[in-house]
Motif scaffolding. Structure first.
Motif, PDB file in Angstrom:
ATOM      1  N   LEU A  76      55.343  67.662  49.759  1.00 51.71           N
ATOM      2  CA  LEU A  76      56.051  67.132  50.903  1.00 51.71           C
ATOM      3  C   LEU A  76      56.539  68.264  51.789  1.00 51.71           C
ATOM      4  O   LEU A  76      56.931  69.329  51.318  1.00 51.71           O
ATOM      5  N   THR A  77      56.495  68.034  53.050  1.00 55.23           N
ATOM      6  CA  THR A  77      57.056  68.999  53.991  1.00 55.23           C
ATOM      7  C   THR A  77      58.104  68.291  54.829  1.00 55.23           C
ATOM      8  O   THR A  77      57.930  67.130  55.217  1.00 55.23           O
ATOM      9  N   PRO A  78      59.225  68.950  55.116  1.00 55.26           N
ATOM     10  CA  PRO A  78      60.288  68.289  55.872  1.00 55.26           C
ATOM     11  C   PRO A  78      59.876  68.048  57.313  1.00 55.26           C
ATOM     12  O   PRO A  78      59.174  68.870  57.919  1.00 55.26           O
ATOM     13  N   PRO A  79      60.288  66.925  57.890  1.00 56.19           N
ATOM     14  CA  PRO A  79      59.999  66.699  59.311  1.00 56.19           C
ATOM     15  C   PRO A  79      60.772  67.699  60.161  1.00 56.19           C
ATOM     16  O   PRO A  79      61.849  68.144  59.778  1.00 56.19           O
ATOM     17  N   PRO A  80      60.232  68.092  61.304  1.00 60.73           N
ATOM     18  CA  PRO A  80      60.930  69.067  62.147  1.00 60.73           C
ATOM     19  C   PRO A  80      62.177  68.466  62.762  1.00 60.73           C
ATOM     20  O   PRO A  80      62.227  67.268  63.075  1.00 60.73           O
ATOM     21  N   GLY A  81      63.202  69.291  62.928  1.00 54.90           N
ATOM     22  CA  GLY A  81      64.433  68.835  63.564  1.00 54.90           C
ATOM     23  C   GLY A  81      65.125  67.764  62.748  1.00 54.90           C
ATOM     24  O   GLY A  81      65.078  67.761  61.513  1.00 54.90           O
ATOM     25  N   ASN A  82      65.783  66.840  63.439  1.00 53.82           N
ATOM     26  CA  ASN A  82      66.472  65.749  62.764  1.00 53.82           C
ATOM     27  C   ASN A  82      65.517  64.592  62.480  1.00 53.82           C
ATOM     28  O   ASN A  82      64.599  64.331  63.255  1.00 53.82           O
ATOM     29  N   ALA A  83      65.757  63.926  61.356  1.00 56.22           N
ATOM     30  CA  ALA A  83      65.001  62.729  61.002  1.00 56.22           C
ATOM     31  C   ALA A  83      65.984  61.573  60.912  1.00 56.22           C
ATOM     32  O   ALA A  83      67.137  61.753  60.522  1.00 56.22           O
ATOM     33  N   ALA A  84      65.545  60.383  61.292  1.00 57.78           N
ATOM     34  CA  ALA A  84      66.406  59.205  61.230  1.00 57.78           C
ATOM     35  C   ALA A  84      66.307  58.599  59.835  1.00 57.78           C
ATOM     36  O   ALA A  84      65.309  57.968  59.493  1.00 57.78           O
ATOM     37  N   MET A  85      67.338  58.808  59.025  1.00 54.81           N
ATOM     38  CA  MET A  85      67.368  58.239  57.690  1.00 54.81           C
ATOM     39  C   MET A  85      67.984  56.844  57.763  1.00 54.81           C
ATOM     40  O   MET A  85      69.039  56.650  58.369  1.00 54.81           O
ATOM     41  N   SER A  86      67.343  55.877  57.154  1.00 53.46           N
ATOM     42  CA  SER A  86      67.884  54.519  57.169  1.00 53.46           C
ATOM     43  C   SER A  86      69.129  54.446  56.295  1.00 53.46           C
ATOM     44  O   SER A  86      69.315  55.245  55.364  1.00 53.46           O
TER      45      SER A  86
END
Length: 233
Positions: free
Chosen positions: A6-16
């Motif tokens: 897995l690679t982290p998404p760039p910047g902010n991610a919208a976590m539910s």
């Protein structure tokens, strides 16, 4: 896909909100929290994140842990004195909520906690909508929480503000840095059981050998065949 790929998404991610609740619950279990205290602690931590206090970023930097020493409450004087035993302050919110509900007007001095500013999440506790809550961080690991009954207009404003935060979180997600999301996701997996013959059996597979290897797939066709055999027998 394994966690290592897995690679982290760039910047902010919208976590539910649902995923945030799940990760927090797993982190509490992995930290050694007792089963009975997990639901209230999980909801308190979630309230701190929804309130916009950066809880996930905080426990990414300082992993969540539960000291063996118990929290101590001294209610003999006019001010309730709480020794948090080094815990993250948000974990004390369920107990502080109960004190506010019991006394209505009360001053509490909370010491020996991590991140005392997280106690501002008391303003996101539904049961306290009718209370006027103020949180003052005094120094280092201490805070003073004051509570008194709110009037009708204050209660309505508090309810409206909390409802808006919750609605925004459910509609738009919680903005979390991608690296924080991935690291907490991987860490929370430590609370899951490893795969074994027993766990596969509980997951629905009945035909597994002693090593856990599936020797017959339980799909719909097999289920129908089994049902027909039962009728015929």
């Amino acid at each position: 896909m394994s966690d290592s790929k897995l690679t982290p998404p760039p910047g902010n991610a919208a976590m539910s909100v649902r995923e945030c609740r799940l990760i927090l619950e797993r982190l509490l279990v992995a930290s050694g929290a007792l089963p009975g205290e997990v639901p209230a602690a999980r909801d308190a931590l979630l309230a701190a994140e929804v309130h916009g206090l950066g809880l996930l970023q905080m426990i990414h930097t300082h992993p969540l842990s539960l000291p063996s020493e118990s929290v101590r409450f001294d209610e003999t004087g006019p001010t309730v004195v709480v020794d948090g035993a080094g815990r993250l302050s948000a974990l004390l919110i369920p107990a502080l909520r109960d004190i506010v509900l019991e006394r209505r007007t009360v001053e509490m001095r909370i010491g020996n906690v991590t991140a005392p500013e997280l106690l501002q999440a008391l303003n996101s506790v539904p049961e306290l909508d009718s209370s006027r809550i103020s949180v003052t961080v005094t120094a280092g690991s201490e805070a003073i929480v004051r509570s008194s009954p709110a009037d009708v207009s204050e209660t309505a404003a508090r309810l409206a503000a909390r409802s808006q935060r919750v609605t925004d979180a459910h509609l738009n997600g919680l903005p979390v840095p991608g690296v924080v999301w991935l690291e907490l996701y991987q860490r929370s997996n430590a609370a899951l059981l490893g795969e074994s013959a027993e766990t596969r059996s509980h997951a629905g597979y009945k035909d597994v050998d002693e090593t856990g290897r599936i020797v017959k797939q339980m799909d719909d066709d097999v289920d129908v065949e089994f049902a027909l055999q039962q009728l015929a027998g």
